[in-house]
Structure formats: structure tokens, C-alpha cells
Scaffold this motif. Structure first.
Motif, short mmCIF file in Angstrom:
data_model
loop_
_atom_site.label_atom_id
_atom_site.label_comp_id
_atom_site.label_asym_id
_atom_site.label_seq_id
_atom_site.Cartn_x
_atom_site.Cartn_y
_atom_site.Cartn_z
N GLY A 121 0.81 -1.21 0.00
CA GLY A 121 0.00 0.00 0.00
C GLY A 121 0.84 1.26 0.00
O GLY A 121 0.32 2.35 -0.03
N LYS A 122 2.14 1.17 0.09
CA LYS A 122 3.00 2.34 0.12
C LYS A 122 3.63 2.63 -1.23
O LYS A 122 4.27 3.65 -1.39
CB LYS A 122 4.10 2.15 1.16
N GLU A 123 3.51 1.77 -2.19
CA GLU A 123 4.07 2.00 -3.51
C GLU A 123 3.18 3.00 -4.26
O GLU A 123 1.97 3.05 -4.07
CB GLU A 123 4.14 0.70 -4.33
N LYS A 124 3.81 3.79 -5.11
CA LYS A 124 3.07 4.77 -5.91
C LYS A 124 2.51 4.07 -7.13
O LYS A 124 3.17 3.25 -7.75
CB LYS A 124 3.97 5.90 -6.35
N VAL A 125 1.30 4.41 -7.46
CA VAL A 125 0.65 3.84 -8.63
C VAL A 125 0.96 4.73 -9.81
O VAL A 125 0.77 5.94 -9.75
CB VAL A 125 -0.88 3.73 -8.41
N ASN A 126 1.45 4.15 -10.87
CA ASN A 126 1.78 4.90 -12.06
C ASN A 126 0.67 4.73 -13.08
O ASN A 126 0.58 3.70 -13.74
CB ASN A 126 3.09 4.38 -12.65
N GLU A 127 -0.18 5.75 -13.17
CA GLU A 127 -1.25 5.72 -14.17
C GLU A 127 -1.04 6.88 -15.09
O GLU A 127 -0.79 8.00 -14.66
CB GLU A 127 -2.62 5.83 -13.50
N ASP A 128 -1.20 6.68 -16.36
CA ASP A 128 -1.06 7.75 -17.34
C ASP A 128 -2.45 8.26 -17.67
O ASP A 128 -3.24 7.60 -18.35
CB ASP A 128 -0.35 7.22 -18.59
N LEU A 129 -2.78 9.44 -17.15
CA LEU A 129 -4.10 10.02 -17.37
C LEU A 129 -4.13 10.96 -18.57
O LEU A 129 -5.17 11.54 -18.87
CB LEU A 129 -4.54 10.78 -16.12
#
Length: 173
Positions: free
Chosen positions: A39-47
Motif C-alpha cells: 500500500g506504500k508504492e506509488k501507482v503509475n497511471e497515465d491520465l
């Protein structure tokens, strides 16, 4: 006594296993690949695919806009009239120090001389309304200015008061 020691050991084992860490026992989340996350990792989403796109027009030529209604001359005329009206104002509401109010002429004259010698830059006003002489000092726009001069003269005139009065406006500047 043997039973008490056995009971104590069993109780110690139960408590130590109850307090054991539960990390890695299936409470974490899994991402889409099946690997466990904390839960501490950053989510990489390309918006950026959802943002609207606009076409940039060709650069338009810069044109200078000339003002059509010049008011500089009118403002100058108005400022001159305001300045001439202000030059004609000779009086304003302000403060003076009432240094003496009594009937002894010699006492007020001696007091006036000593005040002039102490603060020569401040103007004094001596009036006589039968049978009383009234000596007022200064033309102050604020009560603070009058209080500063009164503090300089407090040993000379301990009973002096600051009063509201119509003051003369100095046009020497």
C-alpha cells in the motif's frame, strides 16, 4: 507447585503466540499480477489519454492599439483646480495645548516667554476675554503631536490640557 509452574509455562506459550506478528499471513493486497503490495508504492497511471486536446492556431500578427479618448489634459485641469482650492483653505480642525487660563497678566506673559524659549518652533496664541487671559500653544493635526510637545513642557506647565480647536494651516512648504 509443579502444577503452578506447568500452568505458568502454558500460559506464557499461549500469550507469546497470540502476540506474534501477522505480517505475511494474507492481509496484504495483491495487484493485478498477483504479487503482494503493502500500500506504500506509488501507482503509475497515465491520465494524459483522457485529457482534451486542442489545436494551436497559427500565431496572429501583433497589432498596436492606439487609445482614442485621451483624458490626460482633462485630468491635469482637474488636478490644478483641486490644488487651487486647497491653497485657499486656511483652517482645519485640530488640537492645541491650553497652557494658561486665568486673570493674572504678568503670570501669563512670563509663562509665554518661558514656553517660547523652550520650544521656539511652536506658535503661541494669547487671547484676552475680560477678565481672563487664555494662552494656547501650537497647531497640531493629531493629538499625538500635541502630546509630544506637552511632554517637553510638562515641568513648566503641569496643569496644561490638550483641547480641540480650529488651527491655522501652514502653507510654507
Amino acid at each position: 507447585m509443579n502444577k503452578i509452574i506447568t500452568l505458568f509455562l502454558v500460559l506464557a506459550v499461549v500469550l507469546s503466540t497470540a502476540c506474534a506478528s501477522s505480517a505475511g499471513k494474507g492481509t496484504g493486497r495483491t495487484d493485478n499480477g498477483g504479487s503482494r503490495t503493502t500500500g506504500k508504492e506509488k501507482v503509475n497511471e497515465d491520465l494524459s489519454v483522457y485529457r482534451p486536446k486542442y489545436s494551436v492556431p497559427d500565431a496572429a500578427p501583433v497589432t498596436r492599439v492606439e487609445p482614442t479618448h485621451h483624458v490626460n489634459d482633462k485630468v491635469a485641469v482637474l488636478m490644478d483646480t483641486v490644488a487651487s482650492v486647497n491653497k485657499n483653505i486656511k483652517y482645519a480642525q485640530g488640537y492645541r495645548i491650553l497652557a494658561y487660563n486665568g486673570s493674572e497678566r504678568q503670570k501669563v506673559m512670563n509663562l509665554r516667554k518661558s514656553i517660547i524659549s523652550r520650544v521656539p518652533e511652536v506658535k503661541d496664541y494669547l487671547t484676552y476675554q475680560q477678565p481672563n487671559f487664555r494662552l494656547k500653544i501650537g497647531d497640531f493635526f493629531s493629538r499625538v503631536e500635541a502630546q509630544q510637545v506637552l511632554n517637553q513642557l510638562s515641568d513648566l506647565i503641569p496643569n496644561a490640557q490638550i483641547v480641540q480647536d480650529q488651527i491655522n494651516i501652514d502653507k510654507s512648504y
